[in-house]
Design an enzyme around this catalytic site. Structure first.
Site, PDB file in Angstrom:
ATOM      1  N   ARG A 125       0.842  -0.770   0.203  1.00  0.00           N
ATOM      2  CA  ARG A 125      -0.240   0.461  -0.160  1.00  0.00           C
ATOM      3  C   ARG A 125       0.830   1.355  -0.007  1.00  0.00           C
ATOM      4  O   ARG A 125       2.217   1.387   0.426  1.00  0.00           O
ATOM      5  CB  ARG A 125      -0.733  -0.213   1.036  1.00  0.00           C
ATOM      6  CG  ARG A 125      -1.541  -1.338   1.531  1.00  0.00           C
ATOM      7  CD  ARG A 125      -3.189  -1.154   2.556  1.00  0.00           C
ATOM      8  NE  ARG A 125      -3.943  -1.813   2.242  1.00  0.00           N
ATOM      9  CZ  ARG A 125      -5.356  -2.045   3.047  1.00  0.00           C
ATOM     10  NH1 ARG A 125      -5.507  -1.282   3.674  1.00  0.00           N
ATOM     11  NH2 ARG A 125      -6.125  -2.599   3.080  1.00  0.00           N
ATOM     12  N   LYS A 180       5.537   4.546   0.538  1.00  0.00           N
ATOM     13  CA  LYS A 180       5.466   2.330   0.087  1.00  0.00           C
ATOM     14  C   LYS A 180       5.605   1.469   0.404  1.00  0.00           C
ATOM     15  O   LYS A 180       6.679   1.138   1.309  1.00  0.00           O
ATOM     16  CB  LYS A 180       5.738   2.101  -1.102  1.00  0.00           C
ATOM     17  CG  LYS A 180       5.250   1.060  -1.918  1.00  0.00           C
ATOM     18  CD  LYS A 180       5.659   0.755  -3.800  1.00  0.00           C
ATOM     19  CE  LYS A 180       5.564   1.939  -4.669  1.00  0.00           C
ATOM     20  NZ  LYS A 180       6.424   1.656  -5.899  1.00  0.00           N
ATOM     21  N   ASP A 206       8.443  -1.666 -15.525  1.00  0.00           N
ATOM     22  CA  ASP A 206       7.000  -1.870 -15.538  1.00  0.00           C
ATOM     23  C   ASP A 206       5.151  -0.204 -16.042  1.00  0.00           C
ATOM     24  O   ASP A 206       4.896   0.516 -15.241  1.00  0.00           O
ATOM     25  CB  ASP A 206       6.943  -1.861 -14.249  1.00  0.00           C
ATOM     26  CG  ASP A 206       5.147  -2.433 -13.665  1.00  0.00           C
ATOM     27  OD1 ASP A 206       4.550  -3.404 -14.570  1.00  0.00           O
ATOM     28  OD2 ASP A 206       4.197  -2.803 -12.370  1.00  0.00           O
TER      29      ASP A 206
END
Length: 709
Positions: free
Chosen positions: A398, A414, A511
């Protein structure tokens, strides 16, 4: 009447009498007036040295031993003169700049065709920060043709230049920088250095802050100085007009100026400075709370700068809490000694049960130093990681919004879970390396923290959240117009080019997708989430063979070999272009809504049918530049070509986006290949749009993150 010499101030009335009743030569009258001027200057200096500047020397020389009551400065931004007489360039606010210049310009030449004369400046300065070991960004003694720096940026540009004009010869400024941050784009030597700047922030000469001992030959041993120690220091900036040599020296305040300069550069300032120019200071802050002060300042044209009266310098303020009194320090331990002894065992038990702030720290992490945050600071910054501060979540952790308690800097934290220590040292080393990257289109990774079974990564906070919220979440956010989308595409392309070609190592992001592109307060696109990124040296091949990423953005060769490269990043960027332009996810429903297909195949079909512009997001309602949209869609198809060798480099992509090169024609073989067939041939389910389970992903992956960073 006999001529009379005037040895002291009592003879002044004689001058008046002589002028009224006798005819005296013009030369003698001028001599008398000079004596009067000298005596008035001495009187003013005895009252207030700062007020005697103009009367004593005109514009070629001045000295400020403190700044109380002075009106000879032009201030802007955060710069101000405090009640105590300090020249405060920055007040601790982040991402701001301040300037202070002498109100009168200085003539550096005897005539317009003459070279720049020798000059010298000296100033006492101090840098205070509320966050131990960190400060942004520094102080620059500056000579410039104007006091207007309204177009300059703060942070690493120190209020002197901006992204577009940094290094331009038309700037015509010289600066001696006192810099407390290492910026890779300017090739800074470290985060504690002194440099000589000409027209930009990339120094022509620089050295770690410190000074040399004096000895018989002027080259003694070197002593380091910490610019953010909070101590007052003195700097000397000198220019030898005949030798065109610039020298910068620093030392603790009150110390005699060392013989050997810290930084020396041969540069003809006659080719830089305009006539006349202004002398003064520029300073700026970045994301760290910092205060920059000038306590005293002198300047001399054609010789040495006047000496600053160190005894008259104002005192620095205290940014931390006042120390406790001696009475409290003595009485408190005595008063609590009995209580500590009686409850010692209970305290130990309670501490073991309440290891709220316990961290995991190993010897090898000492090398990473300031990149490590304490868990306690991160815990308090996020109010204990409460749900009200939750920005987004994915399969691997999260992200929380937080405000660091000491610096008051907004960050995104994070929390990444990990079960094994395998590869942790290498992973943290890469995290720290990526943290050194600074680029306007990349989310800044500030540092990390390790605790028990989790890793915490700390990023710059992006107030406008992730791009996918604007592209896919209807009704929650306003629709981005075409100009904003094109600006974001160009920004991400610029950041990716920096990772692939411009940094000292090659970084493969692995990514790239809309949810990993975050928007700052001006809606500039910044590529973030480096949890999957890998680094390797230029001229070598990446060794990773572990397939990671998000389905829909994976290049065909990555499915075959598992080996990522810059071209697999280019493929994902091509899908990203189509996603932003079409307003569709990489895997979308077909026109009947009965099945799913890849976005790239859908756009490719429209290209073959001559209806390419029908794929543009309908929410734009036709309000877009058709030529730009056609170019971007073709570029997206080219970047997502199934054959890696047919894809362009990011430099070529940016050239096409900027209009410096045409988009190459698509190869005819692309019509016979589609992503659906490639995936089915590999036995993969093309309708799985979420990330694979954690057992098949590299450590640290967080996909589909939402919310601001």
């Amino acid at each position: 009447m006999h001529s009379t010499s005037i040895p002291h101030a009592q003879s002044i009335p004689i001058i008046s009498t002589s002028l009224q009743f006798c005819r005296v030569s013009h030369a003698r009258v001028m001599a008398h007036l000079e004596i009067i001027s000298f005596l008035v200057t001495v009187l003013l200096h005895s009252l207030n040295p700062a007020l005697a500047v103009s009367a004593a020397t005109g514009q070629d020389q001045f000295v400020f031993s403190g700044f109380s009551g002075t009106t000879n400065l032009t201030l802007d931004g955060t710069a101000t003169v405090t009640a105590d007489g300090l020249l405060e360039l920055t007040n601790g606010s982040v991402q701001l700049k301040g300037h202070a210049f002498h109100r009168s310009p200085v003539r550096f030449r005897e005539s317009l065709s003459s070279p720049v004369r020798s000059f010298s400046a000296s100033f006492a300065f101090a840098i205070l920060t509320t966050y131990p070991g960190l400060s942004c960004h520094g102080i620059a003694f500056t000579i410039a043709p104007s006091t207007d720096f309204s177009s300059a940026l703060a942070a690493q540009y120190m209020g002197l230049a901006n992204i577009d004009d940094n290094g331009n010869a038309t700037n015509h400024f010289f600066a001696a920088e006192i810099d407390t941050m290492q910026n890779v784009e300017f090739q800074d030597v470290n985060n504690n250095h002194v440099g000589v700047d000409i027209n930009g922030l990339r120094s022509v000469a620089a050295h770690t802050a410190g000074y040399y001992d004096d000895d018989t030959n002027g080259s003694g041993s070197f002593h380091d100085m910490n610019l953010i120690s909070g101590e007052v220091m003195q700097a000397w900036v000198e220019y030898d007009g005949e030798a065109t040599r610039i020298s910068v020296t620093i030392a603790p305040v009150g110390m005699t100026k060392p013989v050997r300069p810290l930084v020396t550069a041969v540069y003809n300032l006659s080719n830089v400075l305009l006539e006349p120019s202004y002398v003064g200071f520029s300073s700026a802050t970045g994301p760290i709370n910092s205060h920059h002060y000038i306590l005293g300042w002198s300047f001399g044209m054609g010789g040495f700068a006047p000496a600053i009266d160190i005894a008259r310098l104002p005192k620095l303020p205290r940014l931390t809490a006042k120390p406790r009194s001696k009475v409290l320090e003595i009485s408190l331990p005595i008063a609590t000694a009995t209580f500590i002894v009686a409850l010692g065992t209970l305290v130990v038990v309670l501490l073991r049960r309440r290891m709220r702030y316990a961290e995991l720290r190993e010897d090898w992490e000492v090398d990473f130093g300031p990149h490590r945050f304490s868990f306690k600071d991160l815990f308090h910054a996020t109010d204990g990681f409460k749900d009200k501060n939750l920005l987004g979540k994915g399969g691997f952790g999260r992200v929380y919004r937080g405000v660091l308690p000491k610096s008051k800097v907004e960050v995104a934290v994070k929390r990444v879970s990990h079960e094994s220590r395998q590869g942790m040292k290498e992973f943290v080393a890469e995290v720290v390396s990526i943290g050194r990257i600074r680029h306007r289109n990349l989310v800044q990774l500030l540092g990390y923290c390790r605790r028990k079974g989790e890793l915490l990564l700390v990023y710059d906070y992006m107030p406008n959240g992730s791009l996918d919220k604007y592209i896919h979440c209807k009704g929650e956010r306003p629709t981005l117009d075409w100009a904003q989308r094109l600006h974001i595409i160009k920004g991400v392309a610029t950041g990716l080019l920096y990772l692939h070609e411009r940094w000292d190592k090659i970084v493969i992001h692995r990514d790239i997708k809309a949810s990993n592109v975050l928007l700052d307060k001006e809606l500039n696109g910044r590529l973030g989430d480096f949890g999957l990124a890998r680094l390797y040296d230029h001229g070598t091949d990446p060794q990773t063979t572990h397939m990671v990423g998000t389905m829909g953005y994976l290049a065909p060769e990555l499915l075959r070999t598992g080996k990522a490269s810059t071209l697999t990043d280019v493929f994902a960027f091509g899908i990203f272009i189509l996603e932003v332009t079409c307003g569709q996810r990489p895997i979308k429903e077909d026109d009947q809504g009965d099945d799913q297909l890849f976005l790239v195949d859908w756009v490719l079909d429209h290209w073959h049918n001559g209806t390419l512009l029908e794929t543009v997001d309908t929410r734009l309602q036709g309000n877009y530049n058709t030529d730009e949209a056609y170019l971007v869609l073709k570029l997206g198809l080219l970047c997502s070509h199934p054959s890696a060798c047919a894809r362009p480099s990011m430099q070529k992509v940016l050239d096409c986006l900027d209009g410096d090169a045409p988009v190459p024609e698509l190869a005819s073989t692309q019509s016979s290949l589609n992503m659906l067939a490639l995936l089915q041939n590999k036995g993969l389910n093309p309708y799985i749009v979420s990330c694979p389970p954690s057992s098949t992903m590299s450590f640290g992956t967080i996909s589909d993150m939402s919310g601001g960073r």
